[in-house]
Design an enzyme around this catalytic site. Structure first.
Site, mmCIF file in Angstrom:
data_model
loop_
_atom_site.group_PDB
_atom_site.id
_atom_site.type_symbol
_atom_site.label_atom_id
_atom_site.label_comp_id
_atom_site.label_asym_id
_atom_site.label_seq_id
_atom_site.Cartn_x
_atom_site.Cartn_y
_atom_site.Cartn_z
ATOM 1 N N ARG A 121 7.031 14.918 41.897
ATOM 2 C CA ARG A 121 6.169 15.967 41.334
ATOM 3 C C ARG A 121 5.065 16.423 42.284
ATOM 4 N NH1 ARG A 121 7.486 12.808 36.836
ATOM 5 N NH2 ARG A 121 8.606 13.985 35.239
ATOM 6 N N LYS A 143 3.690 29.170 50.489
ATOM 7 C CA LYS A 143 4.990 29.584 49.965
ATOM 8 C C LYS A 143 6.074 28.705 50.586
ATOM 9 C CE LYS A 143 4.867 34.490 48.714
ATOM 10 N NZ LYS A 143 5.455 35.801 49.057
ATOM 11 N N GLU A 185 6.175 39.724 63.519
ATOM 12 C CA GLU A 185 5.298 39.318 62.422
ATOM 13 C C GLU A 185 3.824 39.558 62.780
ATOM 14 O OE1 GLU A 185 5.516 38.368 59.352
ATOM 15 O OE2 GLU A 185 7.627 37.887 59.050
ATOM 16 N N LYS A 227 -3.746 36.351 57.684
ATOM 17 C CA LYS A 227 -2.971 35.706 56.614
ATOM 18 C C LYS A 227 -3.882 34.838 55.748
ATOM 19 C CE LYS A 227 0.978 34.262 54.621
ATOM 20 N NZ LYS A 227 2.127 33.576 55.226
ATOM 21 N N GLU A 237 -0.018 35.672 44.867
ATOM 22 C CA GLU A 237 0.627 36.978 45.034
ATOM 23 C C GLU A 237 0.659 37.789 43.741
ATOM 24 O OE1 GLU A 237 3.986 37.786 48.094
ATOM 25 O OE2 GLU A 237 4.977 37.810 46.151
ATOM 26 N N ARG A 241 -1.834 40.098 48.055
ATOM 27 C CA ARG A 241 -0.939 39.355 48.938
ATOM 28 C C ARG A 241 0.393 40.059 49.145
ATOM 29 N NH1 ARG A 241 0.110 32.749 49.093
ATOM 30 N NH2 ARG A 241 1.713 32.830 50.707
ATOM 31 N N ASN A 245 4.238 41.434 52.525
ATOM 32 C CA ASN A 245 5.687 41.659 52.440
ATOM 33 C C ASN A 245 6.124 42.940 53.145
ATOM 34 O OD1 ASN A 245 6.070 39.330 50.898
ATOM 35 N ND2 ASN A 245 5.625 40.416 48.996
ATOM 36 N N HIS A 248 9.570 43.274 54.562
ATOM 37 C CA HIS A 248 10.373 42.144 54.122
ATOM 38 C C HIS A 248 11.414 42.497 53.063
ATOM 39 C CE1 HIS A 248 7.449 39.932 56.383
ATOM 40 N NE2 HIS A 248 8.018 38.775 56.076
ATOM 41 N N HIS A 252 14.848 41.222 54.147
ATOM 42 C CA HIS A 252 15.555 40.153 53.448
ATOM 43 C C HIS A 252 16.952 40.593 53.026
ATOM 44 C CE1 HIS A 252 11.765 37.691 52.091
ATOM 45 N NE2 HIS A 252 11.995 37.624 53.397
ATOM 46 N N HIS A 265 14.655 36.069 61.535
ATOM 47 C CA HIS A 265 13.875 36.619 60.424
ATOM 48 C C HIS A 265 12.988 37.774 60.883
ATOM 49 C CE1 HIS A 265 11.474 36.983 56.853
ATOM 50 N NE2 HIS A 265 10.378 36.672 57.510
#
Length: 312
Positions: A121, A143, A185, A227, A237, A241, A245, A248, A252, A265
């Protein structure tokens, strides 16, 4: 060495940036109160290039370190790899007092962070990113997750690291495409938040492509600060935030459509930014000169993989 802090309501943490940090990692991390060696998650490429220095440092501060090796590449960021990490954690007798050190690029950080978020957990995780893309993006913000056949990063959690150690010296060992992937990036960060970072890249791109130490420390600190500031303002987000993206959504899709084999990426994000800039120009949301300037800067970093044959 320079540092900055990701200021969050419940879990703030430092980002350290500088040459030679891997060799000092043990002494730095001993300050955080860990009383046992971490469980290191990495891949063979990173371990062969930089593992000796890191393991010496960890041995000096914590004693012997258990190592979990995973495959190298986005296609290994999946359930099968995650289950292998869990099994190795059990075999190492890990418990709630254990902690994970993610040593590698974005794939290692994402999946090791997700394992840390879900094992018992939740146990602590430290990021030691070894690619430019991971140093300026994926290691910061919490993330973590894995990919599914239906899309990238669809299974995951928010699990902030205890610290991020970005050794800019290791960036000199990156292959050209991997370095360019990270620069895209950095360009994204400049586009959404910093005209001065964009101007720096326009003036100093040759030095960045040659991994000049002063240039690398400057861009890593600048992008990491962007960032960190965005994450501090919107950790989960819910609003701001989302600007991170940029590029992205389409990027993606390209990665998923090509089974994570054609694009790095950052390369997919670069194509996504080009598409977004083109749409913005066509919809009169961007001044054409601004759109063309940004597309020209993106393309000046390197040759992007072809889009031919992609069925969406």
């Amino acid at each position: 060495m320079k540092s900055l802090t990701v200021n969050l309501e419940k879990h703030s943490y430092p980002i350290y940036v500088g040459e030679g940090l891997i060799a000092d990692a043990g002494a730095l991390l001993a300050r955080f109160g860990f009383d046992a060696a971490p469980i290191l998650v990495t891949n063979n490429t990173v371990l062969q290039l930089h593992g000796a220095a890191l393991l010496r440092s960890l041995q000096k501060s914590f004693g012997p370190t258990e190592i979990i090796r995973i495959g190298d590449g986005e296609r290994f960021k999946n359930h099968a790899t995650l289950l292998r990490i869990y099994r190795k954690l059990f075999r190492a007798h890990a418990d709630r007092r254990s902690w994970i050190l993610a040593f590698g690029g974005g794939v290692v950080g994402d999946i090791a962070g997700f394992a840390a978020a879900t094992f018992m957990r939740g146990i602590p995780c430290v990021m030691v990113p070894t690619t430019l893309l991971a140093q300026v993006d994926s290691s910061i913000g919490g993330k973590v997750g894995i990919n599914a056949a239906e899309g990238k990063n669809l299974i995951g959690a928010f699990h902030q690291p205890s610290a991020v150690l970005s050794d800019t010296g290791v960036l000199r060992t990156l292959p050209g495409r991997e370095l360019a992937s990270g620069i895209y990036e950095v360009l994204k960060c400049g586009t959404i938040r910093s005209k001065s970072l964009l101007r720096y890249l326009e003036r100093r791109l040759p030095q960045v492509l040659n991994c000049r130490p002063d240039a690398m420390q400057h861009i890593v600190m600048s992008a990491a600060r962007i960032k960190a500031d965005v994450v501090a303002a919107d950790e989960k987000e819910n609003g701001l935030r989302m600007i991170l993206n940029f590029g992205h959504t389409i990027g993606h899709a390209f990665e998923t459509a090509t089974y994570y084999r054609r694009f790095k990426h950052g390369e997919a994000v670069a194509w996504g930014m080009i598409a977004a800039l083109s749409y913005g120009r066509d919809l009169d949301l961007l001044v054409p000169a601004d759109s063309e300037r940004m597309i020209r800067l993106i393309r000046s970093v390197g040759r992007l993989p072809s889009l031919n044959g992609i069925s969406m």
